[in-house]
Design a protein around this motif. Structure first.
Motif, PDB file in Angstrom:
ATOM      1  N   VAL A  20      -6.488  48.357  15.083  1.00  0.00           N
ATOM      2  CA  VAL A  20      -7.630  49.195  15.494  1.00  0.00           C
ATOM      3  C   VAL A  20      -7.392  50.636  15.055  1.00  0.00           C
ATOM      4  O   VAL A  20      -8.274  51.289  14.501  1.00  0.00           O
ATOM      5  N   ALA A  21      -6.174  51.124  15.292  1.00  0.00           N
ATOM      6  CA  ALA A  21      -5.838  52.496  14.897  1.00  0.00           C
ATOM      7  C   ALA A  21      -5.852  52.647  13.379  1.00  0.00           C
ATOM      8  O   ALA A  21      -6.389  53.625  12.847  1.00  0.00           O
ATOM      9  N   ASN A  22      -5.273  51.678  12.682  1.00  0.00           N
ATOM     10  CA  ASN A  22      -5.230  51.743  11.214  1.00  0.00           C
ATOM     11  C   ASN A  22      -6.619  51.802  10.602  1.00  0.00           C
ATOM     12  O   ASN A  22      -6.810  52.436   9.561  1.00  0.00           O
ATOM     13  N   HIS A  23      -7.567  51.160  11.231  1.00  0.00           N
ATOM     14  CA  HIS A  23      -8.946  51.163  10.726  1.00  0.00           C
ATOM     15  C   HIS A  23      -9.498  52.589  10.625  1.00  0.00           C
ATOM     16  O   HIS A  23     -10.318  52.880   9.767  1.00  0.00           O
ATOM     17  N   LYS A  24      -9.004  53.475  11.493  1.00  0.00           N
ATOM     18  CA  LYS A  24      -9.431  54.871  11.480  1.00  0.00           C
ATOM     19  C   LYS A  24      -8.396  55.786  10.827  1.00  0.00           C
ATOM     20  O   LYS A  24      -8.506  56.998  10.897  1.00  0.00           O
ATOM     21  N   GLY A  25      -7.367  55.201  10.230  1.00  0.00           N
ATOM     22  CA  GLY A  25      -6.331  56.006   9.598  1.00  0.00           C
ATOM     23  C   GLY A  25      -5.422  56.698  10.603  1.00  0.00           C
ATOM     24  O   GLY A  25      -4.785  57.693  10.288  1.00  0.00           O
ATOM     25  N   ILE A  26      -5.361  56.172  11.818  1.00  0.00           N
ATOM     26  CA  ILE A  26      -4.547  56.764  12.881  1.00  0.00           C
ATOM     27  C   ILE A  26      -3.161  56.129  12.863  1.00  0.00           C
ATOM     28  O   ILE A  26      -3.016  54.916  12.764  1.00  0.00           O
ATOM     29  N   THR A  27      -2.141  56.956  12.979  1.00  0.00           N
ATOM     30  CA  THR A  27      -0.755  56.503  13.034  1.00  0.00           C
ATOM     31  C   THR A  27      -0.304  56.469  14.483  1.00  0.00           C
ATOM     32  O   THR A  27      -0.504  57.434  15.223  1.00  0.00           O
ATOM     33  N   ILE A  28       0.314  55.357  14.897  1.00  0.00           N
ATOM     34  CA  ILE A  28       0.877  55.257  16.238  1.00  0.00           C
ATOM     35  C   ILE A  28       2.376  55.494  16.139  1.00  0.00           C
ATOM     36  O   ILE A  28       3.071  54.826  15.380  1.00  0.00           O
ATOM     37  N   ILE A  29       2.856  56.459  16.904  1.00  0.00           N
ATOM     38  CA  ILE A  29       4.269  56.840  16.916  1.00  0.00           C
ATOM     39  C   ILE A  29       4.836  56.492  18.290  1.00  0.00           C
ATOM     40  O   ILE A  29       4.204  56.782  19.311  1.00  0.00           O
ATOM     41  N   THR A  30       6.016  55.870  18.327  1.00  0.00           N
ATOM     42  CA  THR A  30       6.659  55.600  19.606  1.00  0.00           C
ATOM     43  C   THR A  30       7.911  56.456  19.739  1.00  0.00           C
ATOM     44  O   THR A  30       8.639  56.661  18.780  1.00  0.00           O
ATOM     45  N   ASP A  31       8.124  56.955  20.940  1.00  0.00           N
ATOM     46  CA  ASP A  31       9.286  57.773  21.267  1.00  0.00           C
ATOM     47  C   ASP A  31       9.813  57.267  22.611  1.00  0.00           C
ATOM     48  O   ASP A  31       9.320  57.649  23.670  1.00  0.00           O
ATOM     49  N   ILE A  32      10.786  56.360  22.542  1.00  0.00           N
ATOM     50  CA  ILE A  32      11.273  55.682  23.739  1.00  0.00           C
ATOM     51  C   ILE A  32      12.756  55.990  23.927  1.00  0.00           C
ATOM     52  O   ILE A  32      13.548  55.801  23.002  1.00  0.00           O
ATOM     53  N   GLU A  33      13.111  56.453  25.123  1.00  0.00           N
ATOM     54  CA  GLU A  33      14.517  56.695  25.422  1.00  0.00           C
ATOM     55  C   GLU A  33      15.302  55.404  25.199  1.00  0.00           C
ATOM     56  O   GLU A  33      14.864  54.328  25.602  1.00  0.00           O
ATOM     57  N   PRO A  34      16.474  55.495  24.567  1.00  0.00           N
ATOM     58  CA  PRO A  34      17.239  54.283  24.267  1.00  0.00           C
ATOM     59  C   PRO A  34      17.707  53.529  25.513  1.00  0.00           C
ATOM     60  O   PRO A  34      17.782  52.317  25.499  1.00  0.00           O
ATOM     61  N   ASP A  35      17.985  54.204  26.596  1.00  0.00           N
ATOM     62  CA  ASP A  35      18.460  53.529  27.808  1.00  0.00           C
ATOM     63  C   ASP A  35      17.448  53.683  28.939  1.00  0.00           C
ATOM     64  O   ASP A  35      17.773  54.080  30.035  1.00  0.00           O
ATOM     65  N   VAL A  36      16.210  53.319  28.639  1.00  0.00           N
ATOM     66  CA  VAL A  36      15.108  53.542  29.571  1.00  0.00           C
ATOM     67  C   VAL A  36      15.275  52.735  30.864  1.00  0.00           C
ATOM     68  O   VAL A  36      14.730  53.085  31.879  1.00  0.00           O
ATOM     69  N   GLY A  37      16.024  51.669  30.846  1.00  0.00           N
ATOM     70  CA  GLY A  37      16.342  50.955  32.080  1.00  0.00           C
ATOM     71  C   GLY A  37      15.304  49.933  32.485  1.00  0.00           C
ATOM     72  O   GLY A  37      14.557  49.413  31.674  1.00  0.00           O
ATOM     73  N   THR A  38      15.272  49.637  33.791  1.00  0.00           N
ATOM     74  CA  THR A  38      14.384  48.611  34.332  1.00  0.00           C
ATOM     75  C   THR A  38      13.519  49.208  35.438  1.00  0.00           C
ATOM     76  O   THR A  38      13.862  50.222  36.044  1.00  0.00           O
ATOM     77  N   ILE A  39      12.397  48.541  35.691  1.00  0.00           N
ATOM     78  CA  ILE A  39      11.542  48.924  36.809  1.00  0.00           C
ATOM     79  C   ILE A  39      11.030  47.654  37.474  1.00  0.00           C
ATOM     80  O   ILE A  39      11.092  46.573  36.895  1.00  0.00           O
ATOM     81  N   GLU A  40      10.526  47.810  38.677  1.00  0.00           N
ATOM     82  CA  GLU A  40       9.860  46.712  39.353  1.00  0.00           C
ATOM     83  C   GLU A  40       8.371  46.982  39.223  1.00  0.00           C
ATOM     84  O   GLU A  40       7.882  48.020  39.688  1.00  0.00           O
ATOM     85  N   ALA A  41       7.658  46.075  38.551  1.00  0.00           N
ATOM     86  CA  ALA A  41       6.243  46.334  38.271  1.00  0.00           C
ATOM     87  C   ALA A  41       5.487  45.034  38.083  1.00  0.00           C
ATOM     88  O   ALA A  41       6.075  43.991  37.780  1.00  0.00           O
ATOM     89  N   ASP A  42       4.184  45.109  38.242  1.00  0.00           N
ATOM     90  CA  ASP A  42       3.294  44.011  37.887  1.00  0.00           C
ATOM     91  C   ASP A  42       3.050  44.156  36.386  1.00  0.00           C
ATOM     92  O   ASP A  42       2.313  45.048  35.950  1.00  0.00           O
ATOM     93  N   ILE A  43       3.679  43.306  35.605  1.00  0.00           N
ATOM     94  CA  ILE A  43       3.627  43.447  34.146  1.00  0.00           C
ATOM     95  C   ILE A  43       2.198  43.364  33.625  1.00  0.00           C
ATOM     96  O   ILE A  43       1.817  44.125  32.737  1.00  0.00           O
ATOM     97  N   GLY A  44       1.408  42.462  34.158  1.00  0.00           N
ATOM     98  CA  GLY A  44       0.024  42.322  33.706  1.00  0.00           C
ATOM     99  C   GLY A  44      -0.779  43.595  33.906  1.00  0.00           C
ATOM    100  O   GLY A  44      -1.494  44.042  33.009  1.00  0.00           O
ATOM    101  N   LYS A  45      -0.630  44.202  35.072  1.00  0.00           N
ATOM    102  CA  LYS A  45      -1.375  45.441  35.351  1.00  0.00           C
ATOM    103  C   LYS A  45      -0.846  46.597  34.511  1.00  0.00           C
ATOM    104  O   LYS A  45      -1.618  47.416  34.025  1.00  0.00           O
ATOM    105  N   LEU A  46       0.462  46.656  34.332  1.00  0.00           N
ATOM    106  CA  LEU A  46       1.026  47.723  33.514  1.00  0.00           C
ATOM    107  C   LEU A  46       0.559  47.594  32.069  1.00  0.00           C
ATOM    108  O   LEU A  46       0.173  48.582  31.439  1.00  0.00           O
ATOM    109  N   LYS A  47       0.542  46.369  31.544  1.00  0.00           N
ATOM    110  CA  LYS A  47       0.030  46.160  30.185  1.00  0.00           C
ATOM    111  C   LYS A  47      -1.426  46.580  30.092  1.00  0.00           C
ATOM    112  O   LYS A  47      -1.833  47.224  29.132  1.00  0.00           O
ATOM    113  N   GLN A  48      -2.217  46.221  31.107  1.00  0.00           N
ATOM    114  CA  GLN A  48      -3.637  46.583  31.095  1.00  0.00           C
ATOM    115  C   GLN A  48      -3.810  48.098  31.054  1.00  0.00           C
ATOM    116  O   GLN A  48      -4.636  48.622  30.307  1.00  0.00           O
ATOM    117  N   ILE A  49      -3.023  48.806  31.838  1.00  0.00           N
ATOM    118  CA  ILE A  49      -3.098  50.275  31.851  1.00  0.00           C
ATOM    119  C   ILE A  49      -2.753  50.833  30.474  1.00  0.00           C
ATOM    120  O   ILE A  49      -3.464  51.687  29.938  1.00  0.00           O
TER     121      ILE A  49
END
Length: 125
Positions: A20-49
């Motif tokens: 979808v982004a490429n269709h508009k020439g948009i670049t998606i950049i990720t910047d993720i801490e290497p040791d981001v760890g774990t969380i307790e979450a509802d994965i489905g809702k987090l993905k939706q967000i």
């Protein structure tokens, strides 16, 4: 359920949203801490967000821009940020952001081809 996924979940979502982004020439950049760890979450809702945030960033960004997704740990929390180069939200529309079934108007017409998963339907009978 505890989930050690910061990197994996964001990569999965980015791969789905990239066309979808490429269709508009948009670049998606990720910047993720290497040791981001774990969380307790509802994965489905987090993905939706995250899909909603990245989808909106793609929809309202200028053609040829960037979307940056950051994942950090902040004390006992995992922090997700989605930054785009769009025009932003008007100050008078800010109170509408978290109201159910409310939507603020964008700076330009929306195109159906940029709405992944949207299927036009009509109520019958």
């Amino acid at each position: 359920m505890p989930t050690g996924f910061g990197l994996l979940i964001v990569r999965e979502i980015v791969e789905v949203m990239r066309p979808v982004a490429n269709h508009k020439g948009i670049t998606i950049i990720t910047d993720i801490e290497p040791d981001v760890g774990t969380i307790e979450a509802d994965i489905g809702k987090l993905k939706q967000i995250l899909y909603n945030l990245i989808g909106n960033a793609s929809k309202f960004s200028n053609d040829g821009g960037n979307i940056t997704i950051r994942v950090r740990t902040a004390e006992k929390f995992m922090q997700f940020e989605v930054e785009d180069q769009g025009t932003g939200i008007k100050e008078e529309d800010l109170p509408k952001l978290f109201k159910p079934f409310s939507q603020v108007s964008g700076p330009r017409k929306r195109s159906m081809k940029h709405r992944p998963g949207f299927i036009p339907c009509q109520e019958t009978g």
